[in-house]
Design an enzyme around this catalytic site. Structure first.
Site, PDB file in Angstrom:
ATOM      1  N   HIS A   5       0.833  -1.200   0.000  1.00 39.78           N
ATOM      2  CA  HIS A   5       0.000   0.000   0.000  1.00 39.78           C
ATOM      3  C   HIS A   5       0.868   1.251   0.000  1.00 39.78           C
ATOM      4  O   HIS A   5       2.063   1.181   0.258  1.00 39.78           O
ATOM      5  CB  HIS A   5      -0.941   0.022   1.214  1.00 39.78           C
ATOM      6  CG  HIS A   5      -0.236   0.113   2.530  1.00 39.78           C
ATOM      7  ND1 HIS A   5       0.049  -0.988   3.289  1.00 39.78           N
ATOM      8  CD2 HIS A   5       0.245   1.170   3.233  1.00 39.78           C
ATOM      9  CE1 HIS A   5       0.666  -0.627   4.398  1.00 39.78           C
ATOM     10  NE2 HIS A   5       0.805   0.692   4.385  1.00 39.78           N
ATOM     11  N   ARG A   9      -1.151  10.796   4.585  1.00 38.33           N
ATOM     12  CA  ARG A   9      -1.736  11.459   5.757  1.00 38.33           C
ATOM     13  C   ARG A   9      -2.792  12.452   5.282  1.00 38.33           C
ATOM     14  O   ARG A   9      -2.556  13.197   4.337  1.00 38.33           O
ATOM     15  CB  ARG A   9      -0.653  12.183   6.558  1.00 38.33           C
ATOM     16  CG  ARG A   9       0.228  11.249   7.322  1.00 38.33           C
ATOM     17  CD  ARG A   9       1.213  12.018   8.206  1.00 38.33           C
ATOM     18  NE  ARG A   9       2.037  11.084   8.935  1.00 38.33           N
ATOM     19  CZ  ARG A   9       3.186  10.574   8.476  1.00 38.33           C
ATOM     20  NH1 ARG A   9       3.641  10.925   7.304  1.00 38.33           N
ATOM     21  NH2 ARG A   9       3.868   9.720   9.205  1.00 38.33           N
ATOM     22  N   GLU A  62      -3.603   3.667   1.949  1.00 39.40           N
ATOM     23  CA  GLU A  62      -3.905   3.789   3.372  1.00 39.40           C
ATOM     24  C   GLU A  62      -4.021   5.267   3.712  1.00 39.40           C
ATOM     25  O   GLU A  62      -3.056   6.015   3.586  1.00 39.40           O
ATOM     26  CB  GLU A  62      -2.778   3.173   4.209  1.00 39.40           C
ATOM     27  CG  GLU A  62      -2.891   3.430   5.689  1.00 39.40           C
ATOM     28  CD  GLU A  62      -1.628   3.062   6.454  1.00 39.40           C
ATOM     29  OE1 GLU A  62      -1.376   3.685   7.492  1.00 39.40           O
ATOM     30  OE2 GLU A  62      -0.883   2.166   5.993  1.00 39.40           O
ATOM     31  N   ASN A  66      -4.674  11.484  11.791  1.00 37.07           N
ATOM     32  CA  ASN A  66      -4.262  11.718  13.169  1.00 37.07           C
ATOM     33  C   ASN A  66      -5.295  12.619  13.820  1.00 37.07           C
ATOM     34  O   ASN A  66      -5.622  13.684  13.292  1.00 37.07           O
ATOM     35  CB  ASN A  66      -2.871  12.352  13.216  1.00 37.07           C
ATOM     36  CG  ASN A  66      -1.815  11.387  12.733  1.00 37.07           C
ATOM     37  OD1 ASN A  66      -1.746  10.256  13.194  1.00 37.07           O
ATOM     38  ND2 ASN A  66      -1.001  11.820  11.792  1.00 37.07           N
ATOM     39  N   HIS A  80       2.972  10.956  -6.812  1.00 34.10           N
ATOM     40  CA  HIS A  80       1.553  10.841  -7.124  1.00 34.10           C
ATOM     41  C   HIS A  80       1.085   9.395  -7.012  1.00 34.10           C
ATOM     42  O   HIS A  80       1.890   8.473  -7.018  1.00 34.10           O
ATOM     43  CB  HIS A  80       1.241  11.398  -8.518  1.00 34.10           C
ATOM     44  CG  HIS A  80       1.877  10.632  -9.631  1.00 34.10           C
ATOM     45  ND1 HIS A  80       3.076  10.991 -10.192  1.00 34.10           N
ATOM     46  CD2 HIS A  80       1.483   9.514 -10.294  1.00 34.10           C
ATOM     47  CE1 HIS A  80       3.385  10.144 -11.147  1.00 34.10           C
ATOM     48  NE2 HIS A  80       2.446   9.231 -11.219  1.00 34.10           N
ATOM     49  N   GLU A 123      -2.732  10.793 -10.647  1.00 33.23           N
ATOM     50  CA  GLU A 123      -2.667  10.641 -12.104  1.00 33.23           C
ATOM     51  C   GLU A 123      -3.754   9.673 -12.539  1.00 33.23           C
ATOM     52  O   GLU A 123      -3.909   8.598 -11.955  1.00 33.23           O
ATOM     53  CB  GLU A 123      -1.298  10.099 -12.520  1.00 33.23           C
ATOM     54  CG  GLU A 123      -1.166   9.886 -14.008  1.00 33.23           C
ATOM     55  CD  GLU A 123       0.190   9.319 -14.402  1.00 33.23           C
ATOM     56  OE1 GLU A 123       0.572   9.484 -15.572  1.00 33.23           O
ATOM     57  OE2 GLU A 123       0.864   8.695 -13.542  1.00 33.23           O
TER      58      GLU A 123
END
Length: 146
Positions: A5, A9, A62, A66, A80, A123
């Site tokens: 993966h 964030r 993923e 936070n 990207h 993209e």
């Protein structure tokens, strides 16, 4: 070795899920809230990768949220994410209708770039051969950077 993966964030989980799922078309396959660490992980897969993502936990994006606010910068330094799509014009139209700027329009019927709410460059590549040039995309100028 196997690709698993890419972690991104995000600062607003709801806005990010709207972008990645409702507009881009990815599907949530797993979620984990960690009270002690004060974060949420949401794993997304492209529809054609869903079964593999469930079985192998790959390939996925993923989203890491936070709970304590942080400022993230340098999205372009990340590079990207790239997705092959069935109809680049239809997806760009859907994204644009959802308020997403098409930074690099699919003038060539093959490639476009957009950005997520956290400024991550995405993209989009047309599956198979490039589609014939089509307006308004063929004459649309680039906007910002990607």
């Amino acid at each position: 070795m196997q690709y698993l993966h890419t972690m991104v964030r995000v600062s607003d989980l709801d806005a990010s899920l709207h972008f990645y799922c409702d507009l881009l078309g990815l599907e949530e396959v797993r979620r984990m809230d960690n009270d002690k660490g004060r974060f949420t992980l949401v794993f997304l897969a492209a529809p054609d990768d869903r079964e593999r993502a469930l079985a192998d936990k790959a390939p996925m994006v993923e989203l890491t949220y936070n709970w304590d606010p942080e400022e993230y910068s340098g999205g372009r330094n990340f590079g990207h994410l790239a997705y092959r799509v069935d109809d680049i014009y239809a997806l760009c139209e859907k994204l644009q209708a959802g308020g997403v700027t098409i930074n690099r329009p699919p003038r060539d019927g093959h490639m476009a770039f957009v950005r997520s709410p956290d400024n991550i460059s995405i993209e989009l590549l047309q599956k198979g051969d490039a589609l014939p040039p089509k307006e308004p995309w063929a004459s649309m100028e680039n906007t910002g950077s990607w």
